[in-house]
Design a protein around this motif. Sequence first.
Motif, PDB file in Angstrom:
ATOM      1  N   VAL B  53      10.695   3.288  -1.459  1.00 64.01           N
ATOM      2  CA  VAL B  53      11.676   2.284  -1.905  1.00 64.01           C
ATOM      3  C   VAL B  53      13.092   2.757  -1.609  1.00 64.01           C
ATOM      4  N   SER B  54      13.347   4.029  -1.847  1.00 63.17           N
ATOM      5  CA  SER B  54      14.665   4.590  -1.561  1.00 63.17           C
ATOM      6  C   SER B  54      15.007   4.447  -0.082  1.00 63.17           C
ATOM      7  N   CYS B  55      14.040   4.731   0.758  1.00 66.01           N
ATOM      8  CA  CYS B  55      14.260   4.637   2.203  1.00 66.01           C
ATOM      9  C   CYS B  55      14.457   3.184   2.630  1.00 66.01           C
ATOM     10  N   PHE B  56      13.668   2.289   2.052  1.00 66.98           N
ATOM     11  CA  PHE B  56      13.764   0.876   2.425  1.00 66.98           C
ATOM     12  C   PHE B  56      15.136   0.304   2.072  1.00 66.98           C
ATOM     13  N   THR B  57      15.626   0.639   0.892  1.00 64.79           N
ATOM     14  CA  THR B  57      16.932   0.106   0.483  1.00 64.79           C
ATOM     15  C   THR B  57      18.066   0.763   1.272  1.00 64.79           C
ATOM     16  N   ARG B  58      17.832   1.932   1.799  1.00 70.59           N
ATOM     17  CA  ARG B  58      18.850   2.611   2.611  1.00 70.59           C
ATOM     18  C   ARG B  58      18.858   2.062   4.046  1.00 70.59           C
ATOM     19  N   GLU B  59      17.667   1.893   4.601  1.00 72.35           N
ATOM     20  CA  GLU B  59      17.566   1.498   6.019  1.00 72.35           C
ATOM     21  C   GLU B  59      17.636  -0.026   6.210  1.00 72.35           C
ATOM     22  N   GLY B  60      17.091  -0.764   5.241  1.00 71.82           N
ATOM     23  CA  GLY B  60      17.078  -2.228   5.363  1.00 71.82           C
ATOM     24  C   GLY B  60      15.853  -2.720   6.118  1.00 71.82           C
ATOM     25  N   PRO B  61      15.499  -3.992   5.900  1.00 75.60           N
ATOM     26  CA  PRO B  61      14.269  -4.526   6.509  1.00 75.60           C
ATOM     27  C   PRO B  61      14.316  -4.601   8.031  1.00 75.60           C
ATOM     28  N   ASP B  62      15.510  -4.816   8.609  1.00 74.91           N
ATOM     29  CA  ASP B  62      15.587  -4.923  10.071  1.00 74.91           C
ATOM     30  C   ASP B  62      15.102  -3.648  10.748  1.00 74.91           C
ATOM     31  N   PHE B  64      13.327  -1.201   9.073  1.00 77.60           N
ATOM     32  CA  PHE B  64      12.031  -0.806   8.522  1.00 77.60           C
ATOM     33  C   PHE B  64      10.864  -1.524   9.213  1.00 77.60           C
ATOM     34  N   PHE B  65      11.075  -2.776   9.562  1.00 73.53           N
ATOM     35  CA  PHE B  65       9.980  -3.540  10.174  1.00 73.53           C
ATOM     36  C   PHE B  65      10.059  -3.565  11.703  1.00 73.53           C
ATOM     37  N   ALA B  66      10.996  -2.831  12.272  1.00 71.32           N
ATOM     38  CA  ALA B  66      11.108  -2.787  13.735  1.00 71.32           C
ATOM     39  C   ALA B  66       9.934  -2.015  14.329  1.00 71.32           C
ATOM     40  N   THR B  67       9.564  -2.354  15.547  1.00 73.92           N
ATOM     41  CA  THR B  67       8.406  -1.703  16.167  1.00 73.92           C
ATOM     42  C   THR B  67       8.664  -0.221  16.431  1.00 73.92           C
ATOM     43  N   PHE B  68       9.937   0.145  16.632  1.00 71.91           N
ATOM     44  CA  PHE B  68      10.256   1.543  16.932  1.00 71.91           C
ATOM     45  C   PHE B  68      10.424   2.384  15.656  1.00 71.91           C
ATOM     46  N   VAL B  86      -6.550   9.724   2.914  1.00 75.56           N
ATOM     47  CA  VAL B  86      -6.561   9.623   1.446  1.00 75.56           C
ATOM     48  C   VAL B  86      -5.258   9.015   0.920  1.00 75.56           C
ATOM     49  N   HIS B  87      -4.492   8.384   1.803  1.00 73.88           N
ATOM     50  CA  HIS B  87      -3.234   7.755   1.388  1.00 73.88           C
ATOM     51  C   HIS B  87      -3.141   6.342   1.956  1.00 73.88           C
ATOM     52  N   TYR B  88      -2.313   5.531   1.302  1.00 77.32           N
ATOM     53  CA  TYR B  88      -2.063   4.181   1.815  1.00 77.32           C
ATOM     54  C   TYR B  88      -0.669   3.725   1.389  1.00 77.32           C
ATOM     55  N   VAL B  89       0.039   3.128   2.333  1.00 76.82           N
ATOM     56  CA  VAL B  89       1.371   2.576   2.062  1.00 76.82           C
ATOM     57  C   VAL B  89       1.450   1.209   2.714  1.00 76.82           C
ATOM     58  N   ARG B  90       1.882   0.204   1.945  1.00 70.59           N
ATOM     59  CA  ARG B  90       2.093  -1.131   2.533  1.00 70.59           C
ATOM     60  C   ARG B  90       3.336  -1.751   1.917  1.00 70.59           C
ATOM     61  N   LEU B  91       4.205  -2.272   2.782  1.00 75.93           N
ATOM     62  CA  LEU B  91       5.420  -2.945   2.328  1.00 75.93           C
ATOM     63  C   LEU B  91       5.583  -4.199   3.162  1.00 75.93           C
ATOM     64  N   ARG B  92       5.837  -5.355   2.508  1.00 73.61           N
ATOM     65  CA  ARG B  92       5.975  -6.587   3.277  1.00 73.61           C
ATOM     66  C   ARG B  92       6.787  -7.621   2.485  1.00 73.61           C
ATOM     67  N   ASP B  93       7.191  -8.644   3.196  1.00 70.30           N
ATOM     68  CA  ASP B  93       7.888  -9.748   2.546  1.00 70.30           C
ATOM     69  C   ASP B  93       6.923 -10.408   1.554  1.00 70.30           C
ATOM     70  N   ALA B  94       7.367 -10.575   0.315  1.00 67.53           N
ATOM     71  CA  ALA B  94       6.464 -11.079  -0.716  1.00 67.53           C
ATOM     72  C   ALA B  94       6.102 -12.550  -0.505  1.00 67.53           C
ATOM     73  N   GLU B  95       6.981 -13.298   0.154  1.00 71.91           N
ATOM     74  CA  GLU B  95       6.745 -14.734   0.319  1.00 71.91           C
ATOM     75  C   GLU B  95       5.820 -15.006   1.508  1.00 71.91           C
ATOM     76  N   VAL B  96       6.273 -14.608   2.672  1.00 75.38           N
ATOM     77  CA  VAL B  96       5.534 -14.973   3.899  1.00 75.38           C
ATOM     78  C   VAL B  96       4.546 -13.887   4.338  1.00 75.38           C
ATOM     79  N   ARG B  97       4.583 -12.730   3.665  1.00 76.50           N
ATOM     80  CA  ARG B  97       3.647 -11.615   3.931  1.00 76.50           C
ATOM     81  C   ARG B  97       3.749 -11.076   5.355  1.00 76.50           C
ATOM     82  N   SER B  98       4.851 -11.365   5.993  1.00 75.18           N
ATOM     83  CA  SER B  98       5.041 -10.858   7.346  1.00 75.18           C
ATOM     84  C   SER B  98       6.540 -10.835   7.618  1.00 75.18           C
TER      85      SER B  98
END
Lengths: 144, 155
Positions: B53-62, B64-68, B86-98
């Motif tokens: 969450v800290s990284c997402f709010t610092r970097e922004g969705p543009d 975070f969701f970029a292919t690179f 043994v780990h899993y992480v998922r972050l996405r737009d809550a409305e459109v899920r993409s």
Amino acid sequence: MNTRGSAGDNLALWYLAYFIFGVLFFSIVFYWLSSYSNGEALMEDFYAKELARILNAARPGDDIYLDVTEATALAFDNGLAKENIFYFDTGRRAVEVRLTPRSHTRFSYFNEVAVEEGYAVELVSGSQTTNRLHFVVRAAGGRL
Amino acid sequence: MNRRASGEEIALFMFLFIMVILLAGILAGVYSFFNKGYDFRLAESSQLRAALVSCFTREGPDVFFATFFNITLSCGISEEVLLDGVHYVRLRDAEVRSPQFVRGVTDYETQCDLSTGGARENAAYPRCVSGNITFKGATYSYLVGSNQHGRRSTA
């Protein structure tokens, strides 16, 4: 042919077989149980996870001291040197804790940090009964 | 040749059978007492969530969701560890899920629900944290799970 009494002749052999099986069985079980009853397995697990927790929250430059007296007491009882108890696998982001010569526990941490070479178990100045692990955190290779 | 077992052989079989029953009882007792150990999975998931969450709010969705996007370089979270099974992480737009960012065992999406499913609760499933982040008016949902128990090995 009269074979009466043959079972009685072999009875001692059967008792011997039972005795050997029994001794073998309980030796193996108590050898396996000993690492649990002494707390080595639990302590290895505990310290590996605590170190991973610390490293997950650490930042480069952090200078960390952790009281490891209970772990070192068990390790020294098992004949381990203090240099062989804790190992930081910085390449694979993992911590290893060894309290017996025959086993160790390994746990991964996700934070992209590493531990400087030269980490050591130290005897606290003025204390004969407290040991602590001292290590310094640095940025790992891949981190900007 | 039809050979019936002698009394001694039957007694030996009974002896071994009793030994096996004893061994099973001792193993069950030890595991029920010790095997839970120190369950670090939820604490680890919380730490991972905080870093994410800290990284997402610092970097922004543009970014975070970029292919690179590289989570190791940008967030200081080891991608190698996220992919260790043994780990899993998922972050996405809550409305459109993409778009979405996903790393790790995708089956944890289901297992995380089961791990807190009341009567279906199962200690074998991962321990997870989930929630929403609001960033510049948009809402993003996250799910972070860990099932790392540590590995004890000999020599």
